[in-house]
Design a protein around this motif. Structure first.
Motif, PDB file in Angstrom:
ATOM      1  N   ASN A 158     149.696  52.209  20.449  1.00 28.41           N
ATOM      2  CA  ASN A 158     150.969  51.973  19.767  1.00 28.41           C
ATOM      3  C   ASN A 158     151.571  53.314  19.376  1.00 28.41           C
ATOM      4  O   ASN A 158     150.855  54.184  18.885  1.00 28.41           O
ATOM      5  N   THR A 159     152.861  53.466  19.600  1.00 30.36           N
ATOM      6  CA  THR A 159     153.569  54.622  19.062  1.00 30.36           C
ATOM      7  C   THR A 159     154.327  54.138  17.839  1.00 30.36           C
ATOM      8  O   THR A 159     154.902  53.046  17.854  1.00 30.36           O
ATOM      9  N   VAL A 160     154.293  54.936  16.775  1.00 34.56           N
ATOM     10  CA  VAL A 160     154.974  54.565  15.536  1.00 34.56           C
ATOM     11  C   VAL A 160     155.898  55.695  15.108  1.00 34.56           C
ATOM     12  O   VAL A 160     155.681  56.854  15.441  1.00 34.56           O
ATOM     13  N   ASP A 161     156.913  55.327  14.348  1.00 31.79           N
ATOM     14  CA  ASP A 161     157.936  56.299  13.959  1.00 31.79           C
ATOM     15  C   ASP A 161     157.590  57.094  12.711  1.00 31.79           C
ATOM     16  O   ASP A 161     158.209  58.121  12.453  1.00 31.79           O
ATOM     17  N   SER A 162     156.612  56.637  11.918  1.00 33.05           N
ATOM     18  CA  SER A 162     156.317  57.337  10.668  1.00 33.05           C
ATOM     19  C   SER A 162     154.923  56.988  10.167  1.00 33.05           C
ATOM     20  O   SER A 162     154.310  56.014  10.616  1.00 33.05           O
ATOM     21  N   PHE A 163     154.468  57.766   9.195  1.00 34.07           N
ATOM     22  CA  PHE A 163     153.175  57.493   8.577  1.00 34.07           C
ATOM     23  C   PHE A 163     153.247  56.229   7.725  1.00 34.07           C
ATOM     24  O   PHE A 163     152.255  55.514   7.572  1.00 34.07           O
ATOM     25  N   CYS A 164     154.406  55.923   7.214  1.00 30.69           N
ATOM     26  CA  CYS A 164     154.607  54.684   6.455  1.00 30.69           C
ATOM     27  C   CYS A 164     154.353  53.481   7.368  1.00 30.69           C
ATOM     28  O   CYS A 164     153.646  52.545   6.997  1.00 30.69           O
ATOM     29  N   THR A 165     154.911  53.507   8.566  1.00 36.24           N
ATOM     30  CA  THR A 165     154.690  52.435   9.539  1.00 36.24           C
ATOM     31  C   THR A 165     153.223  52.387   9.954  1.00 36.24           C
ATOM     32  O   THR A 165     152.652  51.309  10.101  1.00 36.24           O
ATOM     33  N   LEU A 166     152.614  53.547  10.149  1.00 38.29           N
ATOM     34  CA  LEU A 166     151.191  53.614  10.488  1.00 38.29           C
ATOM     35  C   LEU A 166     150.360  52.911   9.425  1.00 38.29           C
ATOM     36  O   LEU A 166     149.485  52.101   9.737  1.00 38.29           O
ATOM     37  N   ASN A 167     150.628  53.204   8.165  1.00 35.43           N
ATOM     38  CA  ASN A 167     149.855  52.621   7.068  1.00 35.43           C
ATOM     39  C   ASN A 167     150.059  51.116   6.926  1.00 35.43           C
ATOM     40  O   ASN A 167     149.225  50.428   6.346  1.00 35.43           O
ATOM     41  N   LYS A 168     151.149  50.583   7.457  1.00 28.72           N
ATOM     42  CA  LYS A 168     151.365  49.143   7.446  1.00 28.72           C
ATOM     43  C   LYS A 168     150.507  48.448   8.498  1.00 28.72           C
ATOM     44  O   LYS A 168     150.267  47.252   8.420  1.00 28.72           O
ATOM     45  N   ASN A 169     150.069  49.214   9.515  1.00 31.08           N
ATOM     46  CA  ASN A 169     149.347  48.638  10.650  1.00 31.08           C
ATOM     47  C   ASN A 169     147.850  48.913  10.670  1.00 31.08           C
ATOM     48  O   ASN A 169     147.111  48.216  11.349  1.00 31.08           O
ATOM     49  N   THR A 170     147.407  49.944   9.987  1.00 30.51           N
ATOM     50  CA  THR A 170     145.989  50.278   9.959  1.00 30.51           C
ATOM     51  C   THR A 170     145.681  51.106   8.723  1.00 30.51           C
ATOM     52  O   THR A 170     146.594  51.589   8.059  1.00 30.51           O
ATOM     53  N   ARG A 171     144.402  51.266   8.460  1.00 29.65           N
ATOM     54  CA  ARG A 171     143.979  52.091   7.333  1.00 29.65           C
ATOM     55  C   ARG A 171     143.350  53.359   7.883  1.00 29.65           C
ATOM     56  O   ARG A 171     142.404  53.300   8.672  1.00 29.65           O
ATOM     57  N   VAL A 172     143.880  54.498   7.503  1.00 28.18           N
ATOM     58  CA  VAL A 172     143.344  55.784   7.938  1.00 28.18           C
ATOM     59  C   VAL A 172     142.157  56.115   7.035  1.00 28.18           C
ATOM     60  O   VAL A 172     142.297  56.121   5.812  1.00 28.18           O
ATOM     61  N   PRO A 173     140.962  56.380   7.623  1.00 27.29           N
ATOM     62  CA  PRO A 173     139.818  56.741   6.785  1.00 27.29           C
ATOM     63  C   PRO A 173     140.140  57.952   5.918  1.00 27.29           C
ATOM     64  O   PRO A 173     140.768  58.910   6.366  1.00 27.29           O
ATOM     65  N   LYS A 174     139.709  57.896   4.674  1.00 32.68           N
ATOM     66  CA  LYS A 174     140.049  58.925   3.685  1.00 32.68           C
ATOM     67  C   LYS A 174     139.693  60.332   4.159  1.00 32.68           C
ATOM     68  O   LYS A 174     140.453  61.276   3.944  1.00 32.68           O
ATOM     69  N   ASN A 175     138.553  60.485   4.842  1.00 33.54           N
ATOM     70  CA  ASN A 175     138.114  61.808   5.306  1.00 33.54           C
ATOM     71  C   ASN A 175     139.046  62.423   6.352  1.00 33.54           C
ATOM     72  O   ASN A 175     138.980  63.624   6.594  1.00 33.54           O
ATOM     73  N   PHE A 176     139.890  61.605   6.979  1.00 28.03           N
ATOM     74  CA  PHE A 176     140.706  62.102   8.094  1.00 28.03           C
ATOM     75  C   PHE A 176     142.206  62.030   7.844  1.00 28.03           C
ATOM     76  O   PHE A 176     143.003  62.278   8.748  1.00 28.03           O
ATOM     77  N   ARG A 177     142.622  61.717   6.632  1.00 23.94           N
ATOM     78  CA  ARG A 177     144.059  61.572   6.359  1.00 23.94           C
ATOM     79  C   ARG A 177     144.830  62.863   6.622  1.00 23.94           C
ATOM     80  O   ARG A 177     145.898  62.845   7.220  1.00 23.94           O
ATOM     81  N   LYS A 178     144.290  63.992   6.194  1.00 26.71           N
ATOM     82  CA  LYS A 178     144.969  65.273   6.414  1.00 26.71           C
ATOM     83  C   LYS A 178     145.030  65.612   7.908  1.00 26.71           C
ATOM     84  O   LYS A 178     146.057  66.066   8.409  1.00 26.71           O
ATOM     85  N   LYS A 179     143.943  65.351   8.628  1.00 31.84           N
ATOM     86  CA  LYS A 179     143.894  65.620  10.069  1.00 31.84           C
ATOM     87  C   LYS A 179     144.934  64.774  10.818  1.00 31.84           C
ATOM     88  O   LYS A 179     145.648  65.279  11.680  1.00 31.84           O
TER      89      LYS A 179
END
Length: 147
Positions: free
Chosen positions: A39-60
């Motif tokens: 999936n391509t998404v337009d923003s991190f806000c949209t990303l966060n609506k679709n999946t949870r980014v593991p805390k250790n990798f949010r900055k990456k």
């Protein structure tokens, strides 16, 4: 714009098909429906609506460009850079499935791509192949570079 159609578009990484229907894309590319499409998404806000980014990798994830991440839930997403021309297209949809505009394991052929697309989105740059995105698989604690 109807997101269920198959669009042929120059993405931020290469020439690609985009649609909200992963079944239509799999059928077009002659690949098993069990093989997931990113999936391509337009923003991190949209990303966060679709999946949870593991805390250790949010900055990456936030600092990566042209990188697809496979998340622990099995879904894969690439956040499109706001400075890319593809962003103007993806912004209208928020999220779309995206795959390269070729048959599976083959090179880009303009005829195949144009015949398979329902709508062709081409600007003055035309279509051109570039390096595919890096793919990184994330778990809660580890990351593994796949491509």
């Amino acid at each position: 714009m109807d997101s269920n159609l198959i669009y042929l578009v120059q993405t931020d990484t290469t020439v690609g098909f985009s649609s909200s229907s992963d079944e239509k894309l799999s059928l077009l590319k002659q690949r098993p429906q069990t093989k997931k499409i990113l999936n391509t998404v337009d923003s991190f806000c949209t990303l966060n609506k679709n999946t949870r980014v593991p805390k250790n990798f949010r900055k990456k994830v936030r600092n990566s460009i042209r990188t697809t991440f496979i998340y622990p839930n099995g879904h894969s997403f690439r956040v499109v850079d706001k400075n890319s021309d593809f962003y103007n297209f993806i912004y209208k949809f928020g999220v779309l499935y995206s795959t390269s505009a070729n048959k599976t394991t083959e090179k880009f052929e303009r005829d195949f791509a144009q015949n398979g697309a329902e709508i062709i989105v081409e600007d003055n740059r035309g279509f051109y192949e570039t390096k595919a995105s890096t793919i990184i698989k994330l778990s809660k604690k580890r990351s593994l570079k796949l491509r």
